[in-house]
Every structure is written in C-alpha cells, then in structure tokens.
Design a protein around this motif. Sequence first.
Motif, mmCIF file in Angstrom:
data_model
loop_
_atom_site.group_PDB
_atom_site.id
_atom_site.type_symbol
_atom_site.label_atom_id
_atom_site.label_comp_id
_atom_site.label_asym_id
_atom_site.label_seq_id
_atom_site.Cartn_x
_atom_site.Cartn_y
_atom_site.Cartn_z
ATOM 1 N N THR A 152 1.045 24.060 18.790
ATOM 2 C CA THR A 152 0.472 24.768 17.515
ATOM 3 C C THR A 152 -0.781 25.178 17.363
ATOM 4 O O THR A 152 -1.187 25.439 15.697
ATOM 5 N N THR A 174 10.934 22.912 19.952
ATOM 6 C CA THR A 174 10.692 22.000 19.774
ATOM 7 C C THR A 174 9.140 22.294 20.777
ATOM 8 O O THR A 174 9.052 22.859 21.329
ATOM 9 N N ILE A 175 8.018 21.952 20.029
ATOM 10 C CA ILE A 175 6.702 22.583 19.894
ATOM 11 C C ILE A 175 6.234 20.673 20.783
ATOM 12 O O ILE A 175 6.187 19.956 20.227
ATOM 13 N N THR A 176 5.318 21.303 21.549
ATOM 14 C CA THR A 176 4.638 20.286 22.534
ATOM 15 C C THR A 176 3.161 19.939 21.488
ATOM 16 O O THR A 176 2.515 21.760 21.928
ATOM 17 N N SER A 177 2.617 19.189 21.623
ATOM 18 C CA SER A 177 0.945 18.911 21.479
ATOM 19 C C SER A 177 0.969 17.804 21.815
ATOM 20 O O SER A 177 1.195 16.782 22.159
ATOM 21 N N ALA A 187 1.573 18.164 16.650
ATOM 22 C CA ALA A 187 3.058 18.800 16.927
ATOM 23 C C ALA A 187 3.469 18.801 15.044
ATOM 24 O O ALA A 187 4.777 19.629 14.874
ATOM 25 N N ALA A 189 5.249 22.053 13.553
ATOM 26 C CA ALA A 189 6.822 22.752 13.266
ATOM 27 C C ALA A 189 7.343 22.337 11.697
ATOM 28 O O ALA A 189 8.720 23.189 12.740
ATOM 29 N N GLY A 222 8.490 18.568 16.689
ATOM 30 C CA GLY A 222 7.436 18.373 17.218
ATOM 31 C C GLY A 222 7.350 16.882 18.184
ATOM 32 O O GLY A 222 7.693 15.946 17.735
#
Length: 255
Positions: free
Chosen positions: A12, A31-34, A40, A44, A57
Amino acid sequence: MHKRTALVLGGTSGIGRGIAQSFAAHGAEVTITSRDPDRAARTAESIGAAGTPSASGIGLDLCRPEQVADTLLRHGRSFDVVVLNGPGYRPGRISTATSDDFASAYGSMFLSLQQVVSAVVDGMKSQQWGRLLYVSSSSVIAPIDELAVSSVIRSAVNSYLKLLANELAPEGITVNSIIPGRIDTPRVNAVDAARARERGIDADEVRKGAESRIPVGRYGTPEDVGELAAFLCSGRADYLTGSAFRCDGGMTTAL
C-alpha cells in the motif's frame, strides 16, 4: 508478466506499492496486502484504475505470524510471483535492544515471511514455475547502527532464502533479493529523522548529506525498485536465483 498472478506484501505504500504498480503495468494480476484490509482495497483500486489488469487487496497482519499461512490459504488463490516485503523494526541502537525486541522482530520479519512461503510454494511446485523475491536492505552488506535489530534479523532471512533457492531451483522456482539503497519512502524518512534528532540537526541536512554520497545524486524512487523487481519476476530471469541485486544509485562502495 502478462497474466501472471502476483502477491505483494505491504503493497500500500513505499517500495511495496512501487513494485505492485510496476507489476500491474507489465500485465500481472496483482494482490496487495496490508494490516488494514480497507486500505489494501483502496490501493488496489487505484492501481487497477490505470487501465491495467485486475488488482485486489486483502488484510494480512505480518506482526501475527501464527495467522499468516491460514489467512492466505483461506484466500484460496495460488500465486506465480510473491514479493516478500516485510516490515522493518523500529529504529534503535544495539546497546538499547532487548530480548523482547529481538523476539518481536523475529516474528514479524522472519516467521511471517516463512509462513507466506509455506502457504504459496506448493502451488508453484505444481506448475514447475514461480518467483519469490525478498525486499532486503543495505544492512545485510553493512549493518546500520540506527537499525540494529532489523540488521540482525535480515541477515537470518538472507540465510533462509539462500537455502531455499538451492532447494527450489529444480522445481523451476527462483528466489532472489533486492537490496534498496536510499529510497524515498516513509521508512527512510523516519531513519533520517532519527539521525537528525541524534545529531541535533535538521532532517533536510541529513538527506542532503546522504545524497552527496550517492553517485547518481538523488534518493531512488519506489518505481526504480519496481522495474528491477518486474524483471527478476519475469520469464526473462529464469537463470537468476539465490542472488541479491542492488538498487542504490551506486551508493554501496563495496564491490
């Protein structure tokens, strides 16, 4: 990276976001993570808005390693590419580090990444192709006084990844690291601020001094790191594994 599925931890902001944006621009489904799932999802959405393939996300708290693998397995998606962009530990010198500091950093910086690998590697093995990329630090070359705990734990991660690279190479999976230099991120700005307080000067003076020691004359951008990451995670890098690649504008003086 057309149609490759990529997971970017900590995507992020900072280097993680720069990598996610570069992956998306090169055709990956990201796919992003937080720790904050809403953040997230918002990030995204902004990445996907630039006419790139889909981005999504998910919430993932790397400070709770006991939950990491289960969270990813419940997500139910396999990934071709995984960027191990874990959190650093708070600034501090080795003389002030406690056993609790080391235990906490070991959980968030090492065990959490090991759990991510555990959750994704079988999918990579099944297709005989995969990319694991660790966002490391120049502290693995020369420990950083103000980041003592992080410097120690990152060295352990490097040993783990080298052993992993040797074991996974026959499966078509590469394992590499990027060593960023002074990249213009909130993390680096926090380190500059800590150095400024310690020396009793302004943070801008710390930055100018650092830039004077970088041959290209500036801090790097997250996008600089992102483009290197995109290459290392593409099919063009099949013969590169078990290695660390600097992205530092020539800052590191060692060969």
